[in-house]
Design an enzyme around this catalytic site. Sequence first.
Site, PDB file in Angstrom:
ATOM      1  CD  GLU A  40      18.218  10.829  -7.344  1.00  0.00           C
ATOM      2  OE1 GLU A  40      17.240  11.498  -7.682  1.00  0.00           O
ATOM      3  OE2 GLU A  40      18.685   9.893  -8.016  1.00  0.00           O
ATOM      4  CD  GLU A  52      19.245   6.160  -9.160  1.00  0.00           C
ATOM      5  OE1 GLU A  52      18.912   6.930 -10.083  1.00  0.00           O
ATOM      6  OE2 GLU A  52      18.577   6.029  -8.126  1.00  0.00           O
TER       7      GLU A  52
END
Length: 375
Positions: free
Chosen positions: A193, A299
């Site tokens: 991320e 994810e």
Amino acid sequence: MKTIRLVLFVLLIYSCNPKVDQIASKLVDKKADTLTVNLYKNLMELKNRKKILFGHQDDLAYGVGWKYEDGKSDVKLTGGAYPALYGWELGRIEFGDAVNIDSVPFDKMRMYMIQAFERGGVITCSWHAYNPTNGKSSWDDTKEKNNTVTEILPNGKHHTDFINNLDKVADFLLSVKTIKGVAVPIIFRPFHENNGDWFWWGQKHCTPEEYIALYRFTVDYLKNKRGIHNLLYAYSPDIKFENPTDYMNRYPGDEYVDILGIDDYYDFKSENPVEKVGNRLKVVAEHAEKHQKIYALTETGSNLVPDSLWFTSKLLAAIKSNPQAQGIAYVMIWRNAGEKEFYIPAPNHKSAADFKKFLNDCIILTNDNLPDMYK
Ligand code: BMA
């Protein structure tokens, strides 16, 4: 004499299997061991087979209302089968702690990884790395710009602290071996991320060049300095990219990444989640195809699964919304931390039936219909 010649011939065949060598040359780690090379090859082939591995974070360690019960899994409890892929988290290994950031003992984690691998499952690891400059968590001190990345790179004043942390990660990764000494292949997904601002390696805190240097240094250190050869490397930004090229803005390079991924929770909260997620995966797929990489939804999830049809009408629909999206090698759902944070519904939850339907869809692979990923 004849027997000796035959033995030598067989040994020669085994020691230089050209097929394995050929595939290994495409990996980040040219010295990756045979199982890891085979895992890569089989992940690559999933696309042709139109199959997707289903994964869950911390699946064997705990679920809603239970902890460390042998053989238990919320995916199995509700869906009827173990996942095909298992996610684990290394945060706090830096401190030599016995338990990780989510209180999972590392000894148990290792045991679960081996257990899952021995029944054919695939293992992946994230690392919510603590800040080597101050010992704070990945999220702390990120309101203002920080200079952690520059400070921990070579010549930075906290470089040694970073190396110490990396060594703990390496020690653990090297320790994941079966009783016969077989190293369990692991998809390592560090500094994820990276296009958000919430982690110290986020885009507010370092330039693309600095991020790339951090990722590359980590990979080089693990494979060259620490001699770890059972890893595939995954790159998984969040969805915060304005246009397709943004996704690759901080890409460490083909020599450093085996799997292109994306963490996407946010799009599922939007008005057109199916289209949004489908398009997002298409962007990842286009880059992956161009760079000849595997790609995955690294994810995702819907916390508490309030939409009783989320698994089929949102997640599956998004995956099936275009052929490129359907080319993902795996989808990993986040953890079932407890009553306030869970992504796999319990058997009596209103989304349970839909989850089971999702898991039984013909494109989804669980442990029950998993091909041999290591052959
Ligand atoms: C987050 C949350 C946290 C957890 C962290 C690391 O997404 O689940 O509760 O500590 O991941 O696993």
